[in-house]
Design a protein around this motif. Structure first.
Motif, PDB file in Angstrom:
ATOM      1  N   THR A  15       0.848  -1.242   0.298  1.00  0.00           N
ATOM      2  CA  THR A  15       0.016  -0.138  -0.054  1.00  0.00           C
ATOM      3  C   THR A  15       0.770   1.235   0.033  1.00  0.00           C
ATOM      4  O   THR A  15       1.759   1.320   0.908  1.00  0.00           O
ATOM      5  CB  THR A  15      -1.144   0.073   1.476  1.00  0.00           C
ATOM      6  N   THR A  16       0.690   2.166  -1.102  1.00  0.00           N
ATOM      7  CA  THR A  16       1.436   3.349  -0.986  1.00  0.00           C
ATOM      8  C   THR A  16       0.407   4.545  -0.503  1.00  0.00           C
ATOM      9  O   THR A  16      -0.653   4.591  -0.876  1.00  0.00           O
ATOM     10  CB  THR A  16       2.018   3.635  -2.431  1.00  0.00           C
ATOM     11  N   PHE A  94      -4.328   6.838  -0.938  1.00  0.00           N
ATOM     12  CA  PHE A  94      -3.676   5.549  -0.617  1.00  0.00           C
ATOM     13  C   PHE A  94      -4.443   4.348  -1.603  1.00  0.00           C
ATOM     14  O   PHE A  94      -5.366   4.628  -1.868  1.00  0.00           O
ATOM     15  CB  PHE A  94      -3.614   5.287   0.732  1.00  0.00           C
ATOM     16  N   GLU A  95      -3.576   3.521  -1.824  1.00  0.00           N
ATOM     17  CA  GLU A  95      -4.063   2.439  -2.609  1.00  0.00           C
ATOM     18  C   GLU A  95      -3.340   1.080  -2.401  1.00  0.00           C
ATOM     19  O   GLU A  95      -2.280   0.778  -2.170  1.00  0.00           O
ATOM     20  CB  GLU A  95      -3.667   2.796  -4.011  1.00  0.00           C
ATOM     21  N   PRO A  96      -4.070   0.121  -1.683  1.00  0.00           N
ATOM     22  CA  PRO A  96      -3.435  -1.212  -1.282  1.00  0.00           C
ATOM     23  C   PRO A  96      -3.769  -1.964  -2.697  1.00  0.00           C
ATOM     24  O   PRO A  96      -4.703  -2.147  -3.447  1.00  0.00           O
ATOM     25  CB  PRO A  96      -4.571  -1.581  -0.384  1.00  0.00           C
ATOM     26  N   VAL A  97      -2.492  -2.814  -3.011  1.00  0.00           N
ATOM     27  CA  VAL A  97      -2.429  -3.766  -4.122  1.00  0.00           C
ATOM     28  C   VAL A  97      -2.206  -4.750  -3.841  1.00  0.00           C
ATOM     29  O   VAL A  97      -0.927  -5.049  -2.964  1.00  0.00           O
ATOM     30  CB  VAL A  97      -1.852  -3.024  -5.223  1.00  0.00           C
ATOM     31  N   MET A  98      -2.731  -6.064  -4.183  1.00  0.00           N
ATOM     32  CA  MET A  98      -2.459  -7.384  -3.908  1.00  0.00           C
ATOM     33  C   MET A  98      -1.274  -7.965  -4.929  1.00  0.00           C
ATOM     34  O   MET A  98      -1.391  -7.885  -6.101  1.00  0.00           O
ATOM     35  CB  MET A  98      -3.375  -8.436  -3.729  1.00  0.00           C
ATOM     36  N   TYR A  99      -0.224  -8.550  -4.415  1.00  0.00           N
ATOM     37  CA  TYR A  99       0.770  -9.066  -5.369  1.00  0.00           C
ATOM     38  C   TYR A  99       1.094 -10.498  -4.889  1.00  0.00           C
ATOM     39  O   TYR A  99       1.020 -10.766  -3.838  1.00  0.00           O
ATOM     40  CB  TYR A  99       2.205  -8.104  -5.107  1.00  0.00           C
ATOM     41  N   ASP A 100       1.684 -11.117  -6.079  1.00  0.00           N
ATOM     42  CA  ASP A 100       2.444 -12.401  -5.690  1.00  0.00           C
ATOM     43  C   ASP A 100       3.987 -12.217  -6.018  1.00  0.00           C
ATOM     44  O   ASP A 100       4.324 -11.451  -6.761  1.00  0.00           O
ATOM     45  CB  ASP A 100       1.932 -13.395  -6.608  1.00  0.00           C
ATOM     46  N   VAL A 101       4.738 -12.850  -4.844  1.00  0.00           N
ATOM     47  CA  VAL A 101       6.269 -12.542  -5.166  1.00  0.00           C
ATOM     48  C   VAL A 101       6.617 -13.206  -6.525  1.00  0.00           C
ATOM     49  O   VAL A 101       6.432 -14.485  -6.400  1.00  0.00           O
ATOM     50  CB  VAL A 101       6.702 -13.142  -4.058  1.00  0.00           C
TER      51      VAL A 101
END
Length: 106
Positions: A15-16, A94-101
């Protein structure tokens, strides 16, 4: 402490937050309280970290969850919805974003 590895079977959320230097510490206080008092106690929470840039205009939050549904349930809770309204007042966005490593390098 978050452990970053592509072998992890967990959900990563980055999240930024964008804010002014004048509200950076207030936002850090709100985020720290949210983690201490609520988020870290939610089912599926693994770890998180908060990072502030030198100009105090951005905060990056890295968190790990056992499942994406755990993160989504935390966001939908009344407690977090109330906290997010206050957080939103302190920042431009602000924006949360889901990621896969995808890859890690040591």
């Amino acid at each position: 402490m978050p452990k970053i590895t592509s072998a992890n079977d967990c959900q990563t959320v980055i999240t930024t937050f964008e804010m002014t230097p004048g509200t950076c510490q207030d936002l850090m206080d709100e985020l720290t309280a949210a983690y201490d008092e609520f988020i870290s106690k939610q089912p599926g929470f693994i770890a998180a970290g908060l990072h502030v840039n030198d100009a105090q205009t951005r905060i990056a939050n890295y968190s790990q969850w056992q499942r994406r549904e755990d993160f989504q349930a935390m966001l939908r809770s009344e407690e977090m919805r109330r906290r997010n309204r206050r957080i939103n007042e302190l920042c431009k966005s602000f924006e949360p974003v889901m990621y896969d490593v995808a890859a890690c390098f040591d």
